[in-house]
Structures are given as C-alpha cells and as structure tokens.
Design a protein around this motif. Structure first.
Motif, mmCIF file in Angstrom:
data_model
loop_
_atom_site.group_PDB
_atom_site.id
_atom_site.type_symbol
_atom_site.label_atom_id
_atom_site.label_comp_id
_atom_site.label_asym_id
_atom_site.label_seq_id
_atom_site.Cartn_x
_atom_site.Cartn_y
_atom_site.Cartn_z
ATOM 1 N N LEU A 211 17.998 -6.688 9.907
ATOM 2 C CA LEU A 211 16.752 -7.166 10.302
ATOM 3 C C LEU A 211 15.542 -7.345 9.459
ATOM 4 C CD1 LEU A 211 14.337 -4.966 11.409
ATOM 5 C CD2 LEU A 211 13.230 -4.715 9.244
ATOM 6 N N PHE A 212 14.965 -8.925 9.907
ATOM 7 C CA PHE A 212 14.161 -9.752 10.001
ATOM 8 C C PHE A 212 15.149 -10.968 9.266
ATOM 9 C CE2 PHE A 212 10.641 -6.594 8.806
ATOM 10 C CZ PHE A 212 10.204 -7.068 10.006
ATOM 11 N N ASN B 172 11.818 4.519 12.193
ATOM 12 C CA ASN B 172 10.287 5.032 12.303
ATOM 13 C C ASN B 172 9.397 4.307 11.627
ATOM 14 O OD1 ASN B 172 11.560 7.632 12.623
ATOM 15 N ND2 ASN B 172 12.641 7.764 9.792
ATOM 16 N N VAL B 173 9.784 2.803 11.163
ATOM 17 C CA VAL B 173 8.439 2.127 11.393
ATOM 18 C C VAL B 173 8.474 0.620 12.827
ATOM 19 C CG1 VAL B 173 8.264 2.285 9.322
ATOM 20 C CG2 VAL B 173 10.424 0.469 9.910
ATOM 21 N N LYS B 174 8.824 1.150 13.975
ATOM 22 C CA LYS B 174 8.660 0.181 14.673
ATOM 23 C C LYS B 174 7.763 -0.764 15.271
ATOM 24 C CE LYS B 174 8.644 3.099 18.704
ATOM 25 N NZ LYS B 174 8.372 4.330 18.702
ATOM 26 N N GLU B 175 6.565 -0.022 14.958
ATOM 27 C CA GLU B 175 5.308 -0.020 15.272
ATOM 28 C C GLU B 175 5.593 -1.478 14.357
ATOM 29 O OE1 GLU B 175 5.091 3.780 16.968
ATOM 30 O OE2 GLU B 175 5.494 3.431 15.186
ATOM 31 N N GLN B 176 5.364 -1.308 13.047
ATOM 32 C CA GLN B 176 4.912 -2.130 11.556
ATOM 33 C C GLN B 176 5.672 -3.032 11.975
ATOM 34 O OE1 GLN B 176 5.001 1.146 11.286
ATOM 35 N NE2 GLN B 176 3.902 1.644 9.493
ATOM 36 N N ILE B 177 7.222 -3.126 12.866
ATOM 37 C CA ILE B 177 7.894 -4.548 12.578
ATOM 38 C C ILE B 177 7.077 -5.163 13.918
ATOM 39 C CG2 ILE B 177 9.904 -5.275 13.578
ATOM 40 C CD1 ILE B 177 11.387 -2.566 12.378
ATOM 41 N N ALA B 178 6.765 -4.440 14.474
ATOM 42 C CA ALA B 178 6.347 -5.587 16.177
ATOM 43 C C ALA B 178 4.758 -6.455 15.851
ATOM 44 C CB ALA B 178 6.064 -4.323 16.961
ATOM 45 N N MET B 179 3.848 -5.312 14.746
ATOM 46 C CA MET B 179 3.015 -6.058 13.640
ATOM 47 C C MET B 179 2.961 -7.449 13.187
ATOM 48 S SD MET B 179 -0.143 -3.334 13.052
ATOM 49 C CE MET B 179 1.861 -1.988 11.908
ATOM 50 N N ALA B 180 4.420 -7.201 12.000
ATOM 51 C CA ALA B 180 4.691 -8.379 11.464
ATOM 52 C C ALA B 180 5.067 -9.600 12.633
ATOM 53 C CB ALA B 180 5.956 -8.066 10.360
ATOM 54 N N PRO C 56 1.134 -1.159 0.238
ATOM 55 C CA PRO C 56 0.531 0.100 -0.004
ATOM 56 C C PRO C 56 0.800 0.876 -0.127
ATOM 57 C CG PRO C 56 -0.465 -1.677 1.411
ATOM 58 C CD PRO C 56 0.307 -2.258 0.715
ATOM 59 N N GLU C 57 2.123 0.827 0.129
ATOM 60 C CA GLU C 57 3.062 2.635 0.440
ATOM 61 C C GLU C 57 3.211 2.249 -1.224
ATOM 62 O OE1 GLU C 57 2.084 1.015 4.158
ATOM 63 O OE2 GLU C 57 3.316 -0.295 2.665
ATOM 64 N N THR D 21 7.233 -5.183 5.606
ATOM 65 C CA THR D 21 7.940 -4.424 6.879
ATOM 66 C C THR D 21 9.315 -4.106 6.310
ATOM 67 O OG1 THR D 21 6.396 -5.069 8.303
ATOM 68 C CG2 THR D 21 8.185 -3.664 8.971
ATOM 69 N N GLU D 22 9.602 -4.921 5.971
ATOM 70 C CA GLU D 22 11.069 -5.010 5.342
ATOM 71 C C GLU D 22 11.221 -3.871 4.621
ATOM 72 O OE1 GLU D 22 14.330 -7.555 4.094
ATOM 73 O OE2 GLU D 22 12.862 -8.551 3.277
ATOM 74 N N LYS D 23 10.582 -3.754 3.137
ATOM 75 C CA LYS D 23 10.539 -2.960 1.880
ATOM 76 C C LYS D 23 10.241 -1.586 2.336
ATOM 77 C CE LYS D 23 8.234 -1.826 -2.245
ATOM 78 N NZ LYS D 23 7.816 -2.318 -3.390
ATOM 79 N N LEU D 24 9.624 -1.070 3.720
ATOM 80 C CA LEU D 24 8.865 0.048 4.042
ATOM 81 C C LEU D 24 10.692 0.223 5.953
ATOM 82 C CD1 LEU D 24 6.971 1.554 4.598
ATOM 83 C CD2 LEU D 24 6.352 0.489 6.719
ATOM 84 N N ALA D 25 10.942 -0.455 6.033
ATOM 85 C CA ALA D 25 12.155 0.095 7.098
ATOM 86 C C ALA D 25 13.097 -0.053 5.820
ATOM 87 C CB ALA D 25 12.455 -1.036 7.539
ATOM 88 N N LYS D 26 13.829 -0.115 4.656
ATOM 89 C CA LYS D 26 14.454 0.322 3.788
ATOM 90 C C LYS D 26 14.397 1.046 3.113
ATOM 91 C CE LYS D 26 16.944 -4.359 2.502
ATOM 92 N NZ LYS D 26 16.363 -5.383 1.446
ATOM 93 N N SER D 27 13.018 2.065 3.105
ATOM 94 C CA SER D 27 12.947 3.383 2.275
ATOM 95 C C SER D 27 12.646 4.111 3.547
ATOM 96 C CB SER D 27 11.672 3.179 1.952
ATOM 97 O OG SER D 27 10.755 3.368 2.981
ATOM 98 N N LYS D 28 12.636 3.747 4.841
ATOM 99 C CA LYS D 28 12.152 4.943 6.783
ATOM 100 C C LYS D 28 13.042 4.700 7.137
ATOM 101 C CE LYS D 28 6.978 6.037 5.297
ATOM 102 N NZ LYS D 28 5.726 6.053 5.719
ATOM 103 N N GLY D 29 13.641 3.556 7.618
ATOM 104 C CA GLY D 29 14.634 3.536 8.120
ATOM 105 C C GLY D 29 13.923 3.006 9.368
ATOM 106 N N GLU D 30 14.609 1.183 9.944
ATOM 107 C CA GLU D 30 14.246 1.085 10.822
ATOM 108 C C GLU D 30 13.315 1.936 12.069
ATOM 109 O OE1 GLU D 30 15.935 -2.428 12.606
ATOM 110 O OE2 GLU D 30 17.486 -2.753 10.723
#
Length: 598
Positions: free
Chosen positions: A456-457, A524-532, A23-24, A513-522
C-alpha cells in the motif's frame, strides 16, 4: 532529543507512519475534551447562530464567560496559574472543535487564549503571571492584543505608538493608535506594543483597561466587517496612558520577538480553527444534496455534485492530517525540552519556534481550503446558498479573514521558504547535500527498472520522494543563482512555497492513512485511501505547474531544458490513478453517512 525530527526536516528525512500523530491517536482525555467542546458548540453557538450574524456582541461575551467556566479558556495555561495545564495537542483540538459554528466566536476565543493570554504565560515575570493569568484563564477578564496600526500591518515593527519613561522612572506614558483590535469592546487587559525613544524594536506592555476609569484609553466604534460580524473589532487610542514599569513584558525592545513567536503559535492554531468549520460545511452540503430533489432524484446522485463533495472531503482530511502531525511534533519537542530541564515557558517557546515552517505551511493551506470548501458549499446549495437563511453564506464570509490573520498568506508563503533556507544556513536542516544529489541525478541516466508497488502506498511514497527532489532542484538552483538576494524575487519564492506546502500536506495524508490501514486493515479504510490518493494527484499537478513557473523565471538555455526535463521526471506517475473512481468512492461514503464521517 536529536532523534526527534526537527522542523523542516520532513523535506530531507523519511518519516515513518508510526511516528506521526493523527486524530485517530486521541487518548481518552482528548476524546473527552473534544466531546465536551462539541457539546458546548452545539448548545451555545450553533443553536444561536443567528445572534452572531446580527452583531450580538453581548452574546459573544456571554459565551466567552461560559467557555471560561467550562475551563476551555485555560486549556494551555499551566495549573499553577489556574489553567488545565494540558499538552499542545489538547490546545489544538480545543481550537479545532470550538471553531465549528461561527467565526465570530472562534475569533474572540483565539484572540483571548492565544495572543491575549499566551504572551504573559510565555514571557511574563512570575508576578505578572500570578496577577493576570488566573483571571484570563477563568474568563473573569478577557484579553486583547494591540499590535496593528494604520501604517504598520505586515511590517509590524514599524509601529509609531510611543512609550515615554517618567522622570521618576516608575511609569511609562503611552501615546498612539491601534486598529483591527479583536475583543477591544469587552477586554479588561491589552497587550500593547510601543516604541521607547528611538529603539530599533518595539516593546510589549501589559495594560489594564477599565471603562469606568479609562486611563487615557478610548475605543473607536465597532467595525462593520464582511464576516466574523459579532467579533468585537475596534480601534484603540492611547492618550497619555500611564503604565507601571513592572508591566513591561519581557525586556526593552523585545516586543517584536514576542509578536513573532505569538504569530507562530497563532498560525497552527488558526489552521486548527478552520478544521471543524470544514467538517460542518461538508456535512451541511451532503445533507442538502441528499434532500434536494431535481429531475425526480436527489442532487447527491449527480456526478458533478459528488465530485465537489469528494474534493471538499479530501482537502479537509489532508488539513486534519497535517495539522495534527505538526501538533504532535511540537508536543513531542516540548516534552523533550521539559525532560531536559527547560522551564514550561522556554520549552513551549522553543518547541513551537522549531516548527515555524510547518506552522506557516498549515496557515496557508488550511485557510485556503476552508474558503474553497465554503464556496463549493454555496454552489451545492445553488440559489439558496446565496441566502442568509442557510449557513453557507456566513461560512464563506467568516472564512475570508483566515487568509489575512496571523500574517497574510503571501507573507507566510515567503516566510516558509525563507525560514527553511535560514535553517539550512545554520546547519539545522541539510538541504545542500540532498540538492547536490538531485543535481547529480539529473545528469545521470534514469532507471528503467519496473518498481515493485505491491505494498500500500509504495508508488505514492516514491512519488512524494520525487516531489521533494523537484523542490530541492528548484530551490537549490534559485539559492545558488541569487544567494541572499533571493528574498527580492517574491514570485519565485511564492512558487517554491506552493511546492513545499503541497509536499507536506500530501505526505501527511498518506502517512495518516498508512498508519490507519495498518491498524484497521486496508479494506476498512478504502475511502481514506481514496482521499489521500486524490489529494496527492492534485499536489503533483500543482508542483509541476509551480516548478515550471519557478524554473523559467531564472534559468535559460541548456540549464532550463535540463531542469524542465527533471521536473517532468519527478512529477510523473507510473500508474496514473482513476480520479473519477476515487471521487466516487469518497462521495458514496459521504452520501450514505449523510455527513463528513472521517
């Protein structure tokens, strides 16, 4: 073309996060479409939710006309037939965001744009498309789909409705009864399935309907249903209904094929149509939890409530991740086929058919997640959740049909594994090679090296790989034991399907989430990492449980012991996550933002 991952290959081929659509990744056009759909939903649907609960069928029809004027009914329709001619992801996100307010409108929309219009755009002759599709795309006419009969539900090809050719060969006369027909009360066109003589397979027909000149068509009363209350649902009776021969859809006996392919598309779109309903349910629950005071504090501060909110969010996030991953794969496949010279019809049919396994997986997973989400929504509201004064009870009722639509979840579970095995038999997915490697690995000595999990992951992706081995071990042994008789062992198939579903859903959340972390930095996406991570934690438990259930159903003695030992090895964490901490990370963000904010 061959470089594009095929349907079902996620099980045996590593997917890189850069190659999944998320979706991003919405482009400007898609963001504009999403926002215009959300505006329509808020203004026309959510603001008048009570009308839908009071069975205001006329208002449903009125909103469908407005959706037509805004172009929403023609998103998937090629431009030459009056539509917007947008890609598959655009059609998915329209289904997604238009579903948020009420299942009644979502059902009317889905029945019209999907099974009411799509069979003509994908199987119709040029004359049929020019005559009917522009009217359907604009909302001048509405469509319905007449397949189900009192004695033909899941066994769709067993329908008794008959079509008899006239002596002059110019018309067919249709006689029979259909039931559970969405949009029947205000449709102008019906896709009707009937059997000619003693044909093995049913045939599809385009049947016009005008109440002023009913042509032998009568409608039953509106059905009184648990949910989707203002979606028009009626029985339809055909008594010597005359249809011109040129209104046959595709060829004689091809109706079953039309029905099955329409269901493939319907399944992934049904999954999409559960997503915004989840987001809105979670947001409503968070808002209430922040406002509701007990023991002098908002209930959003209580761990029991925070756990529920976090679990609801993790499921919604995984559903989004998997749905758009599959939607992106389908669009990629369609575009590749068009580039090779296929027609729009052929490209879309084959593109969706290629990912029929993923469509079934999504239909099951997301329809069950929205039911759980709305159920927990009621629980968070407490006694108020049971009242019609809050949106939770209608959300729960509307969600219930999703597990029955488009083939029941039981049928879809068995289909997902059955289709995977058929693909393997045809050589489209190599299951045998990887399954044999897993069998060899079970006989070997496990490695005791300390792995490097600094990235990560790294552990999560290794674990996903092991979960795939668990599925291959169970499914491979089951196929060896039962061969073509495997389909008779439904409980075993259901257990294998649950393993398959959890692998796809968990991997999709990790990759997004891995894709998101690569673009925004880990950071900044700690909640998405937690959900995954939270979703994967539950997936591991489910796969361990269902794997055991499957193994003990067909293996005995040393073979059983060996496979159970392998299952334990494949479902074992090196570093078990702190689930309470993961939930707290997710809940803290939800409560602070006062909404589902991912």
């Amino acid at each position: 073309m061959e470089d594009i991952t095929r349907g079902g290959q996620f099980l045996v081929k590593e997917t890189k996060c850069e190659n999944v659509f998320t979706p991003e990744d919405f482009n400007e056009e898609q963001i504009m479409m999403r926002d215009s759909v959300k505006e329509f939903v808020d203004k026309e649907l959510w603001a008048h939710k009570d009308k839908f609960e009071k069975k205001d069928y006329a208002y449903t029809e009125e909103c469908m006309k407005k959706a037509g004027e805004l172009g929403f009914l023609g998103v998937a329709v090629p431009e030459e037939y009056g539509g917007l001619g947008m890609g598959f992801v655009n059609t998915m996100l329209t289904c997604d965001y238009i579903s948020g307010a009420t299942g009644s409108f979502s059902t009317a929309f889905g029945a019209h744009t999907g099974i009411g219009t799509m069979p003509i755009t994908l199987y119709g002759t040029e004359e049929q498309k020019k005559k009917y599709v522009p009217k359907l795309a604009s909302g001048e006419w509405f469509g319905s789909y007449c397949l189900t009969e009192p004695g033909a539900g899941s066994d769709a090809n067993s329908g008794k409705t008959k079509a008899e050719l006239s002596a002059d060969g110019k018309t067919y006369k249709i006689n029979g009864q259909k039931m559970w027909i969405s949009n029947a009360g205000f449709c102008h066109l019906m896709i009707v399935f009937a059997r000619i003589e003693d044909d093995k397979n049913i045939t599809g027909f385009i049947v016009e309907y005008d109440p002023a000149n009913p042509n032998g068509i009568t409608l039953g009363e509106e059905e009184h249903k648990l949910g989707i209350r203002s979606s028009s649902t009626r029985q339809v009776f055909f008594n010597d209904t005359i249809v011109p021969v040129e209104n046959m859809l595709a060829g004689r006996g091809e109706g079953f094929k039309i029905a099955m392919n329409a269901l493939n598309v319907g399944r992934i779109k049904l999954a999409a149509a559960c997503l915004d309903a989840q987001r809105r349910t979670i947001s409503g629950a968070v808002k209430y939890a922040n406002e509701r005071m007990q023991f002098n504090t908002p209930i959003a501060n209580f761990g029991a409530i925070r756990a529920k909110l976090a679990e609801m969010a993790a499921s919604a996030y995984a559903g989004e991740s998997a749905s758009y991953r599959a939607g992106g794969s389908i669009e990629e496949r369609i575009n590749a086929r068009v580039a090779e010279g296929n027609s729009h019809q052929e490209a879309e049919l084959k593109g969706v058919e290629e990912f029929a396994i993923e469509c079934s997986i999504l239909k099951v997973a997301v329809s069950e997640d929205i039911q759980n989400c709305s159920d927990e929504g009621i629980q968070i509201f407490g006694g108020m959740g049971f009242s019609e004064d809050t949106p939770m009870e209608s959300a729960w009722r509307d969600a219930r049909i999703a597990r029955i639509y488009e083939g029941t979840n039981e049928i879809n579970r068995m289909l997902s594994v059955g289709m995977l095995i058929k693909k393997a038999m045809k050589g489209h997915v190599d299951l045998l090679g990887p399954a044999m490697k897993v069998a060899e690995e079970l006989m070997g000595i496990p490695s005791f090296d300390t792995p490097d999990y600094s990235e990560l992951f790294a552990e999560e992706k290794e674990l996903i790989g092991k979960l795939k081995k668990a599925f291959l071990m169970v499914a491979g042994s089951a196929v060896q034991k039962y061969g073509p008789d495997l389909e008779a062992h439904q409980q075993l198939l259901m257990a294998a399907a649950d393993m398959l579903i959890e692998i796809y859903m968990a991997e999709s959340a990790i990759l997004r989430t891995e894709k998101l972390a690569k673009s925004k930095g880990e950071a900044n996406v700690k909640e998405q990492i937690a959900m995954a991570q939270l979703y994967l934690y539950h997936a591991v438990d489910i796969i361990a449980q269902k794997g055991k259930e499957g193994i003990v159903s067909f293996a005995e003695g040393d073979e059983q012991r060996m496979m159970l030992m392998g299952l334990r090895r494949f479902t074992k964490y090196t570093n078990m996550p702190n689930v309470v901490a993961l939930r707290e990370t997710i809940a803290a963000k939800l409560v602070a933002e006062n909404a589902y904010c991912f």
